[in-house]
Design a protein around this motif. Structure first.
Motif, mmCIF file in Angstrom:
data_model
loop_
_atom_site.group_PDB
_atom_site.id
_atom_site.type_symbol
_atom_site.label_atom_id
_atom_site.label_comp_id
_atom_site.label_asym_id
_atom_site.label_seq_id
_atom_site.Cartn_x
_atom_site.Cartn_y
_atom_site.Cartn_z
ATOM 1 N N THR A 128 0.840 -1.202 0.000
ATOM 2 C CA THR A 128 0.000 0.000 0.000
ATOM 3 C C THR A 128 0.878 1.256 0.000
ATOM 4 O O THR A 128 1.998 1.240 0.517
ATOM 5 N N PRO A 129 0.384 2.340 -0.566
ATOM 6 C CA PRO A 129 1.210 3.556 -0.652
ATOM 7 C C PRO A 129 1.321 4.285 0.690
ATOM 8 O O PRO A 129 0.332 4.404 1.412
ATOM 9 N N TYR A 130 2.529 4.738 1.015
ATOM 10 C CA TYR A 130 2.694 5.665 2.138
ATOM 11 C C TYR A 130 1.864 6.898 1.847
ATOM 12 O O TYR A 130 1.817 7.371 0.711
ATOM 13 N N GLY A 131 1.226 7.418 2.871
ATOM 14 C CA GLY A 131 0.409 8.620 2.689
ATOM 15 C C GLY A 131 -1.015 8.313 2.305
ATOM 16 O O GLY A 131 -1.829 9.217 2.172
ATOM 17 N N GLY A 132 -1.278 7.025 2.074
ATOM 18 C CA GLY A 132 -2.640 6.619 1.757
ATOM 19 C C GLY A 132 -2.976 6.786 0.293
ATOM 20 O O GLY A 132 -2.130 7.165 -0.513
ATOM 21 N N GLY A 133 -4.194 6.474 -0.035
ATOM 22 C CA GLY A 133 -4.634 6.565 -1.426
ATOM 23 C C GLY A 133 -4.957 5.193 -1.980
ATOM 24 O O GLY A 133 -4.635 4.174 -1.369
ATOM 25 N N ASP A 155 7.708 2.220 -6.672
ATOM 26 C CA ASP A 155 8.339 3.040 -5.624
ATOM 27 C C ASP A 155 9.384 3.965 -6.271
ATOM 28 O O ASP A 155 10.213 3.530 -7.076
#
Ligand code: ADE
Length: 254
Positions: free
Chosen positions: A52-57, A118
């Motif tokens: 999953t992406p850091y920072g959400g989304g 990434d």
């Protein structure tokens, strides 16, 4: 030409590699493609390549470790090669790029998937390449386009029947119109000059047509095309004849 492809779908490539030009190039020993399963370079039980992406989304991001470890392992096996990350964020591929890369001994293609890769992976590749301003499901589609466009320019691959030097884009212009039999198809005739056997006239006509067609359809290409001063003047005359408000394509190309 050796092309290594790092992907989570090695089987994606097998069909295209086994037909037509790519198959012949492989049989002649002019092309070798090695397919690497990215998951073989993971260390966890589930062979995870994304997270999953850091920072959400929404969506998933491809993890850096498998990609970079795969690249390092593959790089170590064979002669020096250019590592190319396929991404819509890369420089947009064109024929000049394909001609340059066709001179390389080896290319290593990294296929991204999911919503992205990434950011840190970028530090490990030599370049990032897009095949056009649209979004594909994965870099695999783009990698196939690269393999095709580059391989056909490797000396010996096309044989004598096709000449990549004369074709569309190699001089920066679109291809001239082509015709084959019958001489009349549904009322439309083959241009007379092509039936005369006068090779000089035919070459002149084709060049003029290529120029006119490029001016009509892809005027953006003309800035980079190699044109004689006479040809530049001709385009200028077409432009003037067209006038500021008229449509292009008034048939004045002669
Ligand atoms: N991956 C997704 N879209 C792409 C594109 N247009 N070019 C290269 N790689 C891609």
């Amino acid at each position: 030409m050796l092309i290594d492809v790092i992907t989570i779908f090695p089987e994606f490539f097998q069909g295209p590699l086994d037909v037509g030009m790519m198959q012949r190039a492989r049989e002649k020993g002019l092309l070798q493609v090695r397919l690497w399963q990215l998951r073989d370079f993971t260390r966890d039980r589930h062979r995870t390549v994304d997270d999953t992406p850091y920072g959400g989304g929404a969506g998933m991001v491809m993890k850096p470790e498998p990609l970079v470890e795969a690249l390092e392992a593959v790089r170590a096996q064979g002669p020096p090669g250019r590592a190319i990350l396929l991404t819509p964020q890369g420089r947009v591929m064109d024929q000049a790029w394909a001609q340059e890369r066709a001179k390389e001994e080896r290319l290593i293609l990294l296929c991204g998937r999911y919503e992205g890769v990434d950011e840190r992976v970028r530090a490990f590749v030599d370049e990032e390449l897009s095949v056009g301003d649209y979004v594909l499901t994965g870099g695999e589609y783009a990698a196939l386009i690269v393999i095709d466009a580059v391989t056909r320019l490797v000396p010996g691959v096309l044989g004598s029947s096709a000449s990549p030097v004369e074709e569309s884009f190699s001089d920066g212009l679109l291809e001239y119109p082509q015709y084959t039999r019958p001489p009349v198809f549904r009322g439309m005739e083959v241009p007379q000059v092509l039936t005369t056997g006068n090779h000089q006239e035919i070459a002149r006509w084709r060049r003029r047509q290529a120029l006119y067609r490029t001016w009509q359809r892809r005027p953006d290409l003309l800035a980079q095309a190699s044109l004689t001063p006479e040809e530049r003047a001709l385009v200028e005359r077409w432009r003037e004849a067209q006038g500021p408000s008229q449509e292009k394509g008034n048939g004045s190309e002669g």
